[in-house]
Motif scaffolding. Sequence first.
Motif, PDB file in Angstrom:
ATOM      1  N   ALA A   1     -34.563  12.684   9.489  1.00  0.00           N
ATOM      2  CA  ALA A   1     -35.109  11.427  10.019  1.00  0.00           C
ATOM      3  C   ALA A   1     -36.457  11.115   9.375  1.00  0.00           C
ATOM      4  CB  ALA A   1     -35.258  11.528  11.533  1.00  0.00           C
ATOM      5  N   MET A   2     -37.264  12.142   9.149  1.00  0.00           N
ATOM      6  CA  MET A   2     -38.567  11.944   8.523  1.00  0.00           C
ATOM      7  C   MET A   2     -38.420  11.424   7.097  1.00  0.00           C
ATOM      8  SD  MET A   2     -41.674  14.702   7.971  1.00  0.00           S
ATOM      9  CE  MET A   2     -40.641  15.861   7.052  1.00  0.00           C
ATOM     10  N   VAL A   3     -37.560  12.065   6.315  1.00  0.00           N
ATOM     11  CA  VAL A   3     -37.373  11.643   4.922  1.00  0.00           C
ATOM     12  C   VAL A   3     -36.798  10.233   4.858  1.00  0.00           C
ATOM     13  CG1 VAL A   3     -36.214  12.159   2.742  1.00  0.00           C
ATOM     14  CG2 VAL A   3     -37.079  14.027   4.153  1.00  0.00           C
ATOM     15  N   GLY A   4     -35.825   9.937   5.715  1.00  0.00           N
ATOM     16  CA  GLY A   4     -35.233   8.603   5.724  1.00  0.00           C
ATOM     17  C   GLY A   4     -36.227   7.526   6.082  1.00  0.00           C
ATOM     18  N   THR A   5     -37.064   7.802   7.076  1.00  0.00           N
ATOM     19  CA  THR A   5     -38.065   6.825   7.507  1.00  0.00           C
ATOM     20  C   THR A   5     -39.098   6.579   6.418  1.00  0.00           C
ATOM     21  OG1 THR A   5     -37.807   7.453   9.826  1.00  0.00           O
ATOM     22  CG2 THR A   5     -39.859   6.354   9.224  1.00  0.00           C
ATOM     23  N   ILE A   6     -39.622   7.645   5.841  1.00  0.00           N
ATOM     24  CA  ILE A   6     -40.647   7.504   4.803  1.00  0.00           C
ATOM     25  C   ILE A   6     -40.072   6.829   3.559  1.00  0.00           C
ATOM     26  CG2 ILE A   6     -42.128   8.801   3.224  1.00  0.00           C
ATOM     27  CD1 ILE A   6     -42.527  10.825   5.480  1.00  0.00           C
ATOM     28  N   GLY A   7     -38.832   7.166   3.213  1.00  0.00           N
ATOM     29  CA  GLY A   7     -38.204   6.540   2.059  1.00  0.00           C
ATOM     30  C   GLY A   7     -38.062   5.031   2.222  1.00  0.00           C
ATOM     31  N   ALA A   8     -37.589   4.599   3.379  1.00  0.00           N
ATOM     32  CA  ALA A   8     -37.425   3.162   3.630  1.00  0.00           C
ATOM     33  C   ALA A   8     -38.770   2.445   3.653  1.00  0.00           C
ATOM     34  CB  ALA A   8     -36.688   2.946   4.947  1.00  0.00           C
ATOM     35  N   MET A   9     -39.792   3.106   4.192  1.00  0.00           N
ATOM     36  CA  MET A   9     -41.128   2.513   4.223  1.00  0.00           C
ATOM     37  C   MET A   9     -41.715   2.380   2.823  1.00  0.00           C
ATOM     38  SD  MET A   9     -42.716   4.449   7.574  1.00  0.00           S
ATOM     39  CE  MET A   9     -44.391   3.938   7.173  1.00  0.00           C
ATOM     40  N   ALA A  10     -41.459   3.368   1.970  1.00  0.00           N
ATOM     41  CA  ALA A  10     -41.973   3.312   0.600  1.00  0.00           C
ATOM     42  C   ALA A  10     -41.337   2.164  -0.182  1.00  0.00           C
ATOM     43  CB  ALA A  10     -41.710   4.638  -0.110  1.00  0.00           C
ATOM     44  N   VAL A  11     -40.022   1.995  -0.035  1.00  0.00           N
ATOM     45  CA  VAL A  11     -39.333   0.918  -0.735  1.00  0.00           C
ATOM     46  C   VAL A  11     -39.767  -0.441  -0.173  1.00  0.00           C
ATOM     47  CG1 VAL A  11     -37.086  -0.079  -1.301  1.00  0.00           C
ATOM     48  CG2 VAL A  11     -37.390   2.406  -1.294  1.00  0.00           C
ATOM     49  N   ARG A  12     -40.014  -0.503   1.122  1.00  0.00           N
ATOM     50  CA  ARG A  12     -40.498  -1.759   1.715  1.00  0.00           C
ATOM     51  C   ARG A  12     -41.837  -2.165   1.092  1.00  0.00           C
ATOM     52  NH1 ARG A  12     -42.468  -2.230   7.918  1.00  0.00           N
ATOM     53  NH2 ARG A  12     -43.928  -0.712   7.033  1.00  0.00           N
ATOM     54  N   TYR A  13     -42.734  -1.183   0.919  1.00  0.00           N
ATOM     55  CA  TYR A  13     -44.020  -1.498   0.284  1.00  0.00           C
ATOM     56  C   TYR A  13     -43.812  -1.978  -1.146  1.00  0.00           C
ATOM     57  CZ  TYR A  13     -48.424  -0.959  -2.112  1.00  0.00           C
ATOM     58  OH  TYR A  13     -49.524  -1.213  -2.892  1.00  0.00           O
ATOM     59  N   TRP A  14     -42.913  -1.333  -1.883  1.00  0.00           N
ATOM     60  CA  TRP A  14     -42.630  -1.740  -3.260  1.00  0.00           C
ATOM     61  C   TRP A  14     -42.185  -3.200  -3.309  1.00  0.00           C
ATOM     62  CZ3 TRP A  14     -42.854   1.028  -7.932  1.00  0.00           C
ATOM     63  CH2 TRP A  14     -42.235   0.406  -9.029  1.00  0.00           C
ATOM     64  N   PHE A  15     -41.287  -3.589  -2.418  1.00  0.00           N
ATOM     65  CA  PHE A  15     -40.803  -4.965  -2.384  1.00  0.00           C
ATOM     66  C   PHE A  15     -41.909  -5.923  -1.961  1.00  0.00           C
ATOM     67  CE2 PHE A  15     -36.794  -3.318  -3.265  1.00  0.00           C
ATOM     68  CZ  PHE A  15     -35.818  -4.306  -3.329  1.00  0.00           C
ATOM     69  N   ALA A  16     -42.672  -5.570  -0.939  1.00  0.00           N
ATOM     70  CA  ALA A  16     -43.722  -6.462  -0.439  1.00  0.00           C
ATOM     71  C   ALA A  16     -44.778  -6.704  -1.499  1.00  0.00           C
ATOM     72  CB  ALA A  16     -44.352  -5.870   0.816  1.00  0.00           C
ATOM     73  N   ALA A  17     -45.136  -5.675  -2.251  1.00  0.00           N
ATOM     74  CA  ALA A  17     -46.156  -5.828  -3.288  1.00  0.00           C
ATOM     75  C   ALA A  17     -45.703  -6.789  -4.381  1.00  0.00           C
ATOM     76  CB  ALA A  17     -46.492  -4.470  -3.903  1.00  0.00           C
ATOM     77  N   ARG A  18     -44.404  -7.007  -4.503  1.00  0.00           N
ATOM     78  CA  ARG A  18     -43.857  -7.920  -5.503  1.00  0.00           C
ATOM     79  C   ARG A  18     -43.349  -9.213  -4.884  1.00  0.00           C
ATOM     80  NH1 ARG A  18     -44.029  -2.987  -6.776  1.00  0.00           N
ATOM     81  NH2 ARG A  18     -44.271  -2.303  -8.944  1.00  0.00           N
ATOM     82  N   ARG A  19     -43.700  -9.427  -3.631  1.00  0.00           N
ATOM     83  CA  ARG A  19     -43.330 -10.653  -2.909  1.00  0.00           C
ATOM     84  C   ARG A  19     -41.817 -10.815  -2.807  1.00  0.00           C
ATOM     85  NH1 ARG A  19     -47.927 -14.068  -2.662  1.00  0.00           N
ATOM     86  NH2 ARG A  19     -49.627 -13.371  -4.018  1.00  0.00           N
ATOM     87  N   LEU A  20     -41.124  -9.724  -2.594  1.00  0.00           N
ATOM     88  CA  LEU A  20     -39.676  -9.751  -2.462  1.00  0.00           C
ATOM     89  C   LEU A  20     -39.282  -9.401  -1.036  1.00  0.00           C
ATOM     90  CD1 LEU A  20     -38.704  -7.816  -5.729  1.00  0.00           C
ATOM     91  CD2 LEU A  20     -38.667 -10.295  -5.381  1.00  0.00           C
ATOM     92  N   ALA A  21     -38.681 -10.339  -0.344  1.00  0.00           N
ATOM     93  CA  ALA A  21     -38.126 -10.141   1.005  1.00  0.00           C
ATOM     94  C   ALA A  21     -39.182  -9.937   2.085  1.00  0.00           C
ATOM     95  CB  ALA A  21     -37.137  -8.977   1.047  1.00  0.00           C
ATOM     96  N   PHE A  22     -40.407  -9.571   1.705  1.00  0.00           N
ATOM     97  CA  PHE A  22     -41.454  -9.296   2.689  1.00  0.00           C
ATOM     98  C   PHE A  22     -42.746 -10.015   2.325  1.00  0.00           C
ATOM     99  CE2 PHE A  22     -38.646  -5.609   2.744  1.00  0.00           C
ATOM    100  CZ  PHE A  22     -38.385  -5.482   4.102  1.00  0.00           C
TER     101      PHE A  22
END
Length: 280
Positions: free
Chosen positions: A230-251
């Motif tokens: 659960a820890m790895v899954g949560t951190i992984g999804a959060m990391a990808v969310r930041y990647w997308f947000a920093a590029r103005r994609l979906a977030f």
Amino acid sequence: MPPTERGGTRSYPVELATLIGQSLARLVREPSHSRRAEAGRRWARHTLLISAVLAVAVVILMVAIDSFEIGLMPARGTASLWPLKILTDFGKSAYVLWTLVALLVIVALLLPLTKGVQRVVMIGIGTRLQYVFLSVLVAVSATEVLKGMIGRGRPFVGDSANPFNFSTFAWGEPYASLPSGHATTAFALAIAVVALFPRLRGLMLAYAVIICLTRLVLLAHHASDVVAGAMVGTIGAMAVRYWFAARRLAFTIRPDGTIEPLPGPSWDRLKKVAQGRAAP
């Protein structure tokens, strides 16, 4: 998945290749959001907090709970557990990832056939599917590496439920217990979907917890394994969310660094995007 350039009629294969190329280019382009630094600091704090809390929980479970918990479970091979054997597959990484790939392929194949507002809508769907797919893929990939490096034996490998049965760098299925791959997949998928659709929080959390429980009842993992997953899954999804947000994609990123899903555009905005007068 970005809109294609205007002008001229291109064949379907050329249009498809162009759109796929543009989509991949957007994922790896330089970050452009002006608030990405604030979001990065906020993400780092949350990641450290989640890692610290759940790492402590994993250690406590391993020392004090794992052996006791295994003793409460029904014997492996119990006939009445067949529904759980079906249910647990909904957290199998291969099934989840291939389902997402199939959805991405469908969107990609349909995109060249659309124009205007329809294309903008399809681009939005494709971008969000990319986020969910990459969230699961990144988390699962990290888990596979950790499994091989840690080499924790699954319950009753070696004829006992010894929670301290380790064979580091074993890279074999019997010693691939920590972290749980199903728990990683379930939580990465749940966190990714909730990041896009916060109203689904209760449903997705229930899904992730149920998948984790099936792994315990089927004696596939120790309790600490599923918490680590659960820890790895949560951190992984959060990391990808930041990647997308920093590029103005979906977030989008608020002034305090909070990352939020982009709101659904109004009909007027959709028309402006389709006409090239606003960013998708």
